[in-house]
Enzyme design. Structure first.
Site, PDB file in Angstrom:
ATOM      1  N   GLY A 349      67.182  14.722  42.519  1.00 26.52           N
ATOM      2  CA  GLY A 349      66.520  14.002  43.605  1.00 26.52           C
ATOM      3  C   GLY A 349      65.958  14.957  44.620  1.00 26.52           C
ATOM      4  O   GLY A 349      66.206  16.155  44.547  1.00 26.52           O
ATOM      5  N   PRO A 350      65.187  14.418  45.570  1.00 23.23           N
ATOM      6  CA  PRO A 350      64.582  15.288  46.597  1.00 23.23           C
ATOM      7  C   PRO A 350      65.652  15.940  47.481  1.00 23.23           C
ATOM      8  O   PRO A 350      66.802  15.508  47.451  1.00 23.23           O
ATOM      9  CB  PRO A 350      63.725  14.331  47.421  1.00 23.23           C
ATOM     10  N   PRO A 351      65.297  16.949  48.256  1.00 23.38           N
ATOM     11  CA  PRO A 351      66.287  17.622  49.094  1.00 23.38           C
ATOM     12  C   PRO A 351      66.863  16.684  50.153  1.00 23.38           C
ATOM     13  O   PRO A 351      66.173  15.783  50.611  1.00 23.38           O
ATOM     14  CB  PRO A 351      65.474  18.727  49.794  1.00 23.38           C
ATOM     15  N   GLY A 352      68.100  16.923  50.496  1.00 22.96           N
ATOM     16  CA  GLY A 352      68.708  16.211  51.615  1.00 22.96           C
ATOM     17  C   GLY A 352      69.152  14.795  51.326  1.00 22.96           C
ATOM     18  O   GLY A 352      69.458  14.037  52.225  1.00 22.96           O
ATOM     19  N   GLY A 354      71.813  14.130  49.515  1.00 23.27           N
ATOM     20  CA  GLY A 354      73.263  14.128  49.358  1.00 23.27           C
ATOM     21  C   GLY A 354      73.747  14.588  47.999  1.00 23.27           C
ATOM     22  O   GLY A 354      74.876  14.289  47.613  1.00 23.27           O
ATOM     23  N   LYS A 355      72.938  15.331  47.261  1.00 25.05           N
ATOM     24  CA  LYS A 355      73.373  15.772  45.927  1.00 25.05           C
ATOM     25  C   LYS A 355      74.554  16.733  46.039  1.00 25.05           C
ATOM     26  O   LYS A 355      75.597  16.538  45.407  1.00 25.05           O
ATOM     27  CB  LYS A 355      72.214  16.477  45.185  1.00 25.05           C
ATOM     28  N   THR A 356      74.372  17.759  46.861  1.00 24.22           N
ATOM     29  CA  THR A 356      75.442  18.736  46.995  1.00 24.22           C
ATOM     30  C   THR A 356      76.677  18.093  47.599  1.00 24.22           C
ATOM     31  O   THR A 356      77.796  18.342  47.162  1.00 24.22           O
ATOM     32  CB  THR A 356      74.992  19.886  47.922  1.00 24.22           C
ATOM     33  N   SER A 672      48.398  10.591  37.545  1.00 27.01           N
ATOM     34  CA  SER A 672      48.544   9.335  38.274  1.00 27.01           C
ATOM     35  C   SER A 672      47.552   9.184  39.416  1.00 27.01           C
ATOM     36  O   SER A 672      47.573   8.198  40.125  1.00 27.01           O
ATOM     37  CB  SER A 672      49.971   9.175  38.780  1.00 27.01           C
ATOM     38  N   LYS A 715      57.380   6.990  45.462  1.00 23.30           N
ATOM     39  CA  LYS A 715      56.019   6.829  45.950  1.00 23.30           C
ATOM     40  C   LYS A 715      55.925   5.694  46.959  1.00 23.30           C
ATOM     41  O   LYS A 715      55.279   5.832  48.000  1.00 23.30           O
ATOM     42  CB  LYS A 715      55.070   6.558  44.782  1.00 23.30           C
TER      43      LYS A 715
HETATM   44  P1  ADP Z   1      70.927  17.910  48.790  1.00 23.13           P
HETATM   45  O1  ADP Z   1      71.977  18.674  48.082  1.00 23.13           O
HETATM   46  O2  ADP Z   1      70.553  16.642  48.085  1.00 23.13           O
HETATM   47  O3  ADP Z   1      69.717  18.691  49.158  1.00 23.13           O
HETATM   48  P2  ADP Z   1      72.900  17.658  50.868  1.00 23.13           P
HETATM   49  O4  ADP Z   1      74.004  17.217  49.998  1.00 23.13           O
HETATM   50  O5  ADP Z   1      72.890  19.054  51.344  1.00 23.13           O
HETATM   51  O6  ADP Z   1      71.505  17.379  50.165  1.00 23.13           O
HETATM   52  O7  ADP Z   1      72.794  16.654  52.086  1.00 23.13           O
HETATM   53  C1  ADP Z   1      72.273  16.976  53.340  1.00 23.13           C
HETATM   54  C2  ADP Z   1      73.107  16.347  54.424  1.00 23.13           C
HETATM   55  O8  ADP Z   1      72.946  14.944  54.453  1.00 23.13           O
HETATM   56  C3  ADP Z   1      74.583  16.584  54.221  1.00 23.13           C
HETATM   57  O9  ADP Z   1      75.157  16.857  55.467  1.00 23.13           O
HETATM   58  C4  ADP Z   1      75.087  15.250  53.690  1.00 23.13           C
HETATM   59  O10 ADP Z   1      76.432  15.037  54.012  1.00 23.13           O
HETATM   60  C5  ADP Z   1      74.184  14.265  54.371  1.00 23.13           C
HETATM   61  N1  ADP Z   1      73.998  13.044  53.570  1.00 23.13           N
HETATM   62  C6  ADP Z   1      73.105  12.837  52.596  1.00 23.13           C
HETATM   63  N2  ADP Z   1      73.225  11.585  52.077  1.00 23.13           N
HETATM   64  C7  ADP Z   1      74.223  10.989  52.751  1.00 23.13           C
HETATM   65  C8  ADP Z   1      74.830   9.687  52.691  1.00 23.13           C
HETATM   66  N3  ADP Z   1      74.416   8.757  51.822  1.00 23.13           N
HETATM   67  N4  ADP Z   1      75.848   9.441  53.526  1.00 23.13           N
HETATM   68  C9  ADP Z   1      76.259  10.373  54.414  1.00 23.13           C
HETATM   69  N5  ADP Z   1      75.743  11.587  54.538  1.00 23.13           N
HETATM   70  C10 ADP Z   1      74.724  11.916  53.721  1.00 23.13           C
END
Ligand code: ADP
Length: 767
Positions: A349-352, A354-356, A672, A715
């Site tokens: 998925g896109p950055p941020g 919550g993947k990590t 697309s 999109k």
């Molecule tokens: P990614 O690895 O997808 O780039 P991160 O896991 O680093 O993103 O997430 C970025 C921040 O957003 C982290 O502090 C994470 O805890 C928070 N975050 C993302 N999604 C959620 C969610 N659904 N609920 C609570 N916090 C979230």
């Protein structure tokens, strides 16, 4: 030497391998930035310097605990700047002192020191001891053969004399530190006598050894001589035996698998045969250390309580119901089968989004240790698998390194950004990854440095990626993809309220302070300060708000802070993103398309301009081959449909067409944008404007059929973020509409198009 009695605040230099004793002049080379800063501060302000010695010379960036508390106040007599940012200072030790307090100073150590004075300086015993010291010193000079050396001039002050003598004849900073700390003159002279006597003993033995060695050597073999001498010294001191016992114990204590233990023992044997301070011996020792540092038989026990696991996942993340459910199913299966044979989970998925952090939660839910390795830009296989020991400075690869860091054999191991791995002439890391991730092979992973098989089968590997398309196919084959998509504004609001704000408040020490951001305030940050699929920038902006609030509380003594919509600008500066569509006029030949990128959905404008000419086509904006082809298809299509829209057929031969996709620096590709191009071209030829409220996506055929596309959810989220009112999508994507969050579906009018004519009908502004 002086008698200072007041507490002083002085800049400090942490010395390595040198102790400056009061009454002694020493030369010290200074190279570390912190020390140079302290030095500059002292000279600029005409201050004395405080010098304390590091307990371990190897430490490059020392903390308070690494530095002795007793040191010396010194006067800087001379400072010479040397090349390469070094300085040489000549200092004179004024008085011993003890650090009472470290001041808060980020540039250098600034310390509050309390001077201490010697006691029992003028007793009869002192005099007797001083004579003894003199006698022993002379004996030492003779015994060590250093008879060219002059003893320091006898001074009235017994301590100054002893200090100067010690600086001259006692090796090693440990002994000198003992002398520095002992303020009772009688006791220190007595200790000093002991030290000199010890040195005399060593000098004696040294002589005997030199004698022994001399008879053995072949004069032409100088190197051999040196080795023998070293070995003779360590034999005399019983060191060889000590080292063998210590290492043997370490190997036994590491509870290695049999094969590994045999390897370690064989290496120990090799080590003992070498001269103990040869470079080879060091390589050998480091290798044995690595073998011993892996926690071969340590496994943490998993949390089997799925209810608790669910609670933990809920505690860490808002929403993500499907994802959490999938994770729990995965854990449940793992629990029942007691095996890690299931495919590797890969969050895409896109950055941020919550993947990590979901992976961190998995570790927490399972009660396992967590380690993360970023694969972004990794191209050299050796980073994963290490270098062979024959390389100078070889170390194991990152996998072994992190396993050691985890301190057990079953951590949750995250491969972050697995799609960013590259390959080049140094070898393809993909094949090493395949071996690591393959449950059939990873019970005997061999690192080039370690040379012994390491069992990775109990490690729970998880991966993340932005773009599934960039993951090497063989790896993709071993993984189960779980897609995470961007968040809607309402979801972001909830995440910010329930997670990001409390987390940032805690990190900024504001837990028990009354700092709050109203819902409108958070909405303002979401809409006008961030434009992203995830919440990473949102978290950053919230962190800024917290940081500034912390300052306000401390500086202006504010009791409580509430950040509302109108206050946001004060904290975060001028608005960063305006609503795109507001105030924009409908234009001829300019159409908004929707695109998918690894960092989330986005809108992209396509501009078409016509010139008088002879039917040439110009395509600009770093378009990929596929996109160029769809531009040509779009032109042909419009040509065929021309009569229907009142365009004369011959006009095409007299017109040059320029299609431009702005943001030229970003390469773009994919089919697309077909409908978007066709609409822009038709609009230009028919001279009818296109509504700015409309965005579209879809591939086209020469016959005007609209074909389905991917990434619909991302999109439409992007369209919704940009304030678009109507999106036109391929009819065949109707099945994907349910993936779009309800909130977005409510705000966007979604038009399904099977034919390009439907697209034109909805996009062109009716005259
Ligand atoms: P990614 O690895 O997808 O780039 P991160 O896991 O680093 O993103 O997430 C970025 C921040 O957003 C982290 O502090 C994470 O805890 C928070 N975050 C993302 N999604 C959620 C969610 N659904 N609920 C609570 N916090 C979230």
């Amino acid at each position: 030497m002086e008698n200072i009695n007041d507490v002083l605040i002085l800049p400090m230099v942490a010395a390595r391998g040198v102790v400056v004793l009061p009454g002694v002049t020493e030369t010290i080379d200074v190279g570390r930035a912190m020390s140079l800063a302290a030095l500059d501060y002292a000279t600029e302000n005409h201050l004395d310097l405080f010098i304390a010695t590091q307990k371990d010379t190897e430490i490059v960036v020392p903390f308070k605990e690494d530095i002795y508390t007793a040191g010396t106040i010194v006067k800087i007599k001379q400072m010479i700047k040397l090349p390469n940012n070094l300085a040489r200072i000549i200092v004179y030790g004024k008085q011993s002192a003890v650090i009472k307090n470290y001041k808060d100073n980020a540039k250098f150590f600034e310390v509050e020191v309390e001077p201490v004075n010697y006691i029992n300086t003028d007793t009869i015993e002192t005099e007797v001891l001083l004579r003894k010291v003199m006698g022993l010193a002379k004996q030492y000079i003779v015994m060590s053969g250093r008879n060219t050396e002059r003893l320091p001039e006898f001074s009235d002050d017994a301590n100054v004399f002893a200090n100067r003598l010690a600086t001259q004849i006692i090796p090693g900073e440990k002994n000198k530190q003992v002398l520095l700390e002992q303020m009772d003159t009688e006791k220190r002279l007595l200790e000093f006598c002991g030290m000199i006597a010890h040195e005399i003993e060593i000098a004696k033995i040294d002589k005997i050894i030199a004698q022994k060695v001399k008879t053995q050597i072949d004069k032409s073999q100088k190197e051999y001589y040196l080795r023998e001498q070293m070995r003779a010294i360590s034999d005399e001191l019983g060191e060889g035996e000590d080292e063998r016992n210590a290492i043997e114990k370490k190997i036994k204590d590491a509870h290695m698998p049999e094969q590994v233990e045999q390897k370690a023992m064989a290496e120990l044997k090799r080590l003992l045969k070498m001269g103990s301070s040869t470079p080879d011996a060091n390589v050998s020792r480091t290798y044995i250390d690595w073998l011993c540092d892996i926690k071969w038989d340590t496994f943490t026990s998993d949390n089997k309580d799925m209810k608790k696991a669910r609670e933990i996942l809920d505690e860490d993340h808002f929403g993500m119901e499907k994802i959490k459910q999938r994770v729990l199913e995965y854990l449940a299966v793992m629990n029942l089968t007691q095996k890690n044979k299931a495919p590797i989970l890969c969050f895409v998925g896109p950055p941020g989004v919550g993947k990590t952090s979901i992976v961190k939660s998995i570790a927490r839910a399972l009660d396992r240790k967590y380690v993360r390795m970023s694969l972004g830009g990794l191209r050299d296989e050796a980073e994963l698998r290490g270098h062979r020991r024959t390389y100078v400075g070889a170390i194991p690869g990152k996998i072994i390194y992190l396993l050691k860091q985890a301190g057990c054999m079953n951590p949750v191991f995250l491969f972050d950004e697995i799609d960013k791995m590259a390959s080049d002439y140094k070898g393809d890391p993909t094949s090493a990854m395949l071996e690591v991730l393959d449950p059939e092979q990873n019970n005997s992973f061999v690192d080039h440095y370690m040379e012994v098989p390491v069992d990775l089968s109990k490690v729970l590997f998880v991966a993340t990626a932005n773009d599934m398309g960039s993951i090497p196919a063989p790896l993709l084959d071993r993984m189960e993809i779980i897609e995470l998509s961007g968040y809607t504004d309402i979801e972001k609001l909830n995440i910010a309220k329930q997670f990001l704000l409390p987390k940032q408040k805690e990190m900024h020490g504001l837990e028990d302070k009354c700092v709050s951001v109203t819902d409108d305030g958070i909405d303002e940050i979401i809409c006008h300060y961030t434009r992203e699929s995830g919440v990473r920038n949102l978290e950053r902006e919230i962190a800024t708000v917290c940081r500034k609030s912390a300052l306000e509380i401390l500086e202006h003594g504010k009791e409580s802070i509430t950040v509302d919509k109108q206050d946001v600008e004060k904290y975060l500066g001028a608005i960063k993103y305006r609503d795109e569509t507001i105030g924009k006029k409908d234009e001829v030949g300019s159409v908004t398309g929707l695109a998918w990128t690894p960092v989330g959905g986005t809108v992209l404008t396509i501009d078409v301009t016509l010139f008088k000419g002879k039917g040439d086509i110009l395509l600009t904006g770093q378009l990929g081959d596929v996109m160029k082809e769809s531009a040509r298809t779009a032109i042909s299509l419009v040509r065929t449909l021309a009569p229907k829209y009142g365009i004369k057929a011959d006009v095409f031969d007299k017109t040059d067409i320029h299609v431009h996709v702005p943001e030229g620096a970003v390469p773009k590709d994919g089919p697309s944008a077909g409908v978007t191009m066709a609409t822009a071209i038709l609009s230009a030829f028919a001279n009818v404007p296109v509504s700015k409220q409309v965005a579209m996506t879809g591939e086209i055929t020469l016959r005007g059929k609209v074909l389905p596309i991917g990434g619909l959810k991302e999109k439409t989220l992007a369209a919704y973020r940009m304030g678009i009112k109507k999106v036109i999508i391929p009819n065949d994507n109707a099945k994907d509409i349910e993936e779009i969050p309800a909130e977005v579906r409510e705000k966007l009018q979604i038009v399904l198009a099977e034919e390009i004519s439907t697209v034109f009908e909805h996009a062109l502004v009716k005259k």
